[in-house]
Write an enzyme that holds these catalytic residues in place. Structure first.
Site, PDB file in Angstrom:
ATOM      1  N   HIS A  78     -42.665  53.271  22.703  1.00  0.00           N
ATOM      2  CA  HIS A  78     -42.051  53.889  23.854  1.00  0.00           C
ATOM      3  C   HIS A  78     -42.501  55.378  23.843  1.00  0.00           C
ATOM      4  O   HIS A  78     -42.839  56.149  22.676  1.00  0.00           O
ATOM      5  CB  HIS A  78     -40.431  53.864  23.418  1.00  0.00           C
ATOM      6  CG  HIS A  78     -39.721  54.574  22.415  1.00  0.00           C
ATOM      7  ND1 HIS A  78     -39.657  56.116  22.629  1.00  0.00           N
ATOM      8  CD2 HIS A  78     -39.341  54.348  21.323  1.00  0.00           C
ATOM      9  CE1 HIS A  78     -38.928  56.430  21.545  1.00  0.00           C
ATOM     10  NE2 HIS A  78     -38.568  55.200  20.891  1.00  0.00           N
ATOM     11  N   ASP A  80     -40.906  57.812  25.541  1.00  0.00           N
ATOM     12  CA  ASP A  80     -40.042  59.191  25.861  1.00  0.00           C
ATOM     13  C   ASP A  80     -39.436  59.582  24.522  1.00  0.00           C
ATOM     14  O   ASP A  80     -39.563  58.833  23.661  1.00  0.00           O
ATOM     15  CB  ASP A  80     -38.883  58.422  26.826  1.00  0.00           C
ATOM     16  CG  ASP A  80     -38.251  57.123  26.142  1.00  0.00           C
ATOM     17  OD1 ASP A  80     -38.877  56.399  25.519  1.00  0.00           O
ATOM     18  OD2 ASP A  80     -36.856  57.041  26.177  1.00  0.00           O
ATOM     19  N   ASP A 111     -41.072  59.712  16.469  1.00  0.00           N
ATOM     20  CA  ASP A 111     -40.181  58.755  17.212  1.00  0.00           C
ATOM     21  C   ASP A 111     -40.554  59.004  18.822  1.00  0.00           C
ATOM     22  O   ASP A 111     -39.891  59.966  19.401  1.00  0.00           O
ATOM     23  CB  ASP A 111     -38.558  59.254  17.057  1.00  0.00           C
ATOM     24  CG  ASP A 111     -37.898  58.125  17.951  1.00  0.00           C
ATOM     25  OD1 ASP A 111     -38.206  57.111  18.484  1.00  0.00           O
ATOM     26  OD2 ASP A 111     -36.759  58.314  18.114  1.00  0.00           O
ATOM     27  N   GLU A 145     -36.530  54.133  26.458  1.00  0.00           N
ATOM     28  CA  GLU A 145     -36.089  53.553  25.288  1.00  0.00           C
ATOM     29  C   GLU A 145     -34.827  54.362  24.682  1.00  0.00           C
ATOM     30  O   GLU A 145     -34.017  53.681  24.312  1.00  0.00           O
ATOM     31  CB  GLU A 145     -37.119  53.382  24.163  1.00  0.00           C
ATOM     32  CG  GLU A 145     -36.691  52.494  22.811  1.00  0.00           C
ATOM     33  CD  GLU A 145     -35.724  53.074  22.004  1.00  0.00           C
ATOM     34  OE1 GLU A 145     -35.346  52.474  21.086  1.00  0.00           O
ATOM     35  OE2 GLU A 145     -35.832  54.324  21.904  1.00  0.00           O
ATOM     36  N   GLU A 146     -34.838  55.648  24.705  1.00  0.00           N
ATOM     37  CA  GLU A 146     -33.940  56.480  24.361  1.00  0.00           C
ATOM     38  C   GLU A 146     -32.582  56.431  25.098  1.00  0.00           C
ATOM     39  O   GLU A 146     -31.638  56.753  24.511  1.00  0.00           O
ATOM     40  CB  GLU A 146     -34.321  57.900  24.026  1.00  0.00           C
ATOM     41  CG  GLU A 146     -35.594  58.125  23.182  1.00  0.00           C
ATOM     42  CD  GLU A 146     -35.424  57.993  21.754  1.00  0.00           C
ATOM     43  OE1 GLU A 146     -34.068  57.472  21.465  1.00  0.00           O
ATOM     44  OE2 GLU A 146     -36.204  57.977  20.821  1.00  0.00           O
ATOM     45  N   GLU A 171     -42.174  51.690  16.397  1.00  0.00           N
ATOM     46  CA  GLU A 171     -41.184  52.671  15.702  1.00  0.00           C
ATOM     47  C   GLU A 171     -41.191  53.209  14.261  1.00  0.00           C
ATOM     48  O   GLU A 171     -41.802  52.214  13.691  1.00  0.00           O
ATOM     49  CB  GLU A 171     -39.761  52.363  15.742  1.00  0.00           C
ATOM     50  CG  GLU A 171     -39.329  52.119  17.268  1.00  0.00           C
ATOM     51  CD  GLU A 171     -38.560  53.011  17.991  1.00  0.00           C
ATOM     52  OE1 GLU A 171     -38.425  54.319  17.540  1.00  0.00           O
ATOM     53  OE2 GLU A 171     -37.892  53.066  19.042  1.00  0.00           O
ATOM     54  N   HIS A 369     -35.136  62.182  15.737  1.00  0.00           N
ATOM     55  CA  HIS A 369     -33.882  62.711  16.473  1.00  0.00           C
ATOM     56  C   HIS A 369     -33.536  63.909  15.672  1.00  0.00           C
ATOM     57  O   HIS A 369     -32.573  64.506  15.819  1.00  0.00           O
ATOM     58  CB  HIS A 369     -32.780  61.851  16.511  1.00  0.00           C
ATOM     59  CG  HIS A 369     -33.034  60.527  17.587  1.00  0.00           C
ATOM     60  ND1 HIS A 369     -32.109  59.982  18.276  1.00  0.00           N
ATOM     61  CD2 HIS A 369     -34.272  60.076  18.123  1.00  0.00           C
ATOM     62  CE1 HIS A 369     -32.466  58.939  18.962  1.00  0.00           C
ATOM     63  NE2 HIS A 369     -33.886  58.960  18.937  1.00  0.00           N
TER      64      HIS A 369
HETATM   65 ZN    ZN Z   1     -37.737  55.452  19.001  1.00  0.00          ZN
END
Ligand code: ZN
Length: 394
Positions: A78, A80, A111, A145-146, A171, A369
């Site tokens: 992903h 984003d 991520d 995705e987030e 991931e 994150h």
């Molecule tokens: Zn992710």
């Protein structure tokens, strides 16, 4: 020369280019639903590889196809990222994309733009080797995705009509193999009471008390939720409590709680909703599973229910076994075969559509994150080699 050795050699040769490609992706801010620019950059990088087909779909996913075989492998990353949080917690600029001490630095490096940069190099290696197996490989830079894990793949499967036989989700796994994670769902419970003057509460029915009792029941429920030997325990916690009353001198006639529910093996939407309904059977409350519906950066509105099914593959599944075999050939030892703590696009790919999925990606998942996110370039190199050899061995 063995194909595995040749792939390793090429991954090493393209090491700096992989890091530079990732650096360029990290420099572009790309919150969910704002991936247009990063998508253009990833597409530009993919163009230099030369795919048989390269397109951006209606939801904004960029998809490169290599080969035309009946069997289909897809590699997903992903594009984003989440926001940076408190900038004071960062020791460097989250968007510098700096390459330093063997790492690429910044938001999204782990991520999970590192997965995308690695698959671009993986594709370049396949191209260089003149890959001509009877296989179709899709390389997917996905969106949103987030915000709503798995939504992008619901679109790819249902609207683009691409249904792979096996998917590698890139991931972060610190270059180990993942074969599952817990699912999750977002539940809301609404309580309707009866207001009365605050001077005479016995005339009313206080929705705050109703909701509070339910909160404590859910706390107890959390303690007795089932456990899976591999995925761990299901969980439930309250993440929001909202109430309303006609005035601060009146009994509250409305309350709403938000439940974050993590689902282990054997727990489903139906079973999780039924458990909460059972707790509320004597009260006036309504349980609902929330819906996600938002516009992608392309302007297309798309959504799904906020139910993200649990998934796992057995260790003896061919997708996992191939991963282990590829790892051993490349790195000369057995990988750790584990699970993710968080949730990924595999909730729809495997959880909803049953497509065998494994995880393999660069970077440490505990930095996802978090501030000071950075990925070892060595991991990018390993991942690019892994993706290329997996296409040969599956
Ligand atoms: Zn992710």
């Amino acid at each position: 020369m063995e194909i595995a050795d040749r792939i390793k050699e090429l991954a090493q040769e393209y090491r700096d280019e992989t890091a530079e490609n990732l650096s360029k992706l990290v420099k572009i801010r790309s919150l969910s639903r704002e991936e247009e620019e990063v998508q253009l950059e990833l597409k530009r990088q993919m163009e230099t590889v030369g795919f048989d087909e390269l397109k951006t779909d209606g939801l904004g996913n960029v998809i490169g196809r290599m080969g035309n075989g009946k069997k289909i492998l897809a590699i997903d990353a992903h594009m984003d990222t989440v926001n940076v949080g408190n900038p004071d917690n960062w020791e460097f600029d989250p968007f510098s994309g700096e390459i330093k001490n063997g790492h690429v630095l910044g938001r999204g490096s782990v991520d999970q733009k590192g997965g995308a940069a690695s698959f671009v190099t993986g594709a370049k290696i396949l191209k260089e080797l003149g890959f001509d197996r009877d296989l179709t490989v899709y390389f997917v830079g996905s969106v949103m995705e987030e915000d709503c894990d798995g939504l992008c793949w619901k679109y790819i499967i249902e609207e683009d009509k691409i249904k792979p036989d096996i998917v590698i989700c890139t991931e972060p796994t610190s270059c180990n193999i993942c074969r599952g994670h817990r699912g999750r769902m977002e539940i809301e419970v609404v309580f309707r009471g009866i207001s009365a003057h605050g001077s005479a509460p016995e005339r009313g029915k206080n929705a705050i008390y109703m909701a509070s009792e339910a909160c404590l029941d859910i706390k107890d429920l959390n303690e007795r939720l089932k456990r899976d030997a591999f995925l761990g325990k299901g969980s439930a916690t309250i993440t929001e409590f909202i109430s309303n009353s006609p005035s601060l001198c009146a009994v509250a006639d409305y309350a709403k709680i938000h439940v974050d529910r993590r689902l282990t093996w054997g727990e489903t939407k139906e079973s999780a909703v039924a458990q909460i309904e059972e707790l509320l059977k004597n009260g006036d409350a309504e349980v609902r599973v929330l819906e996600y519906e938002e516009s992608a950066y392309t302007g297309l509105k798309y959504g799904m229910e906020k139910y993200y099914p649990t998934w796992k593959l057995p260790t003896h599944h061919v997708a996992v076994k191939t991963g282990v075999d590829v790892y051993k050939s490349l790195f000369g030892k057995a990988p750790k075969v584990d699970k993710w703590t968080f949730s990924t696009n595999a909730v729809t790919i495997r959880g909803m559509y049953g497509i065998p999925t494994i995880g393999f990606g660069p970077g440490d998942e505990t930095l996802a994150h978090a501030p000071n996110e950075k990925v070892p370039i060595e991991d990018l190199l390993k991942a690019s080699a892994f993706f290329a050899l997996y296409a040969y061995r599956i």
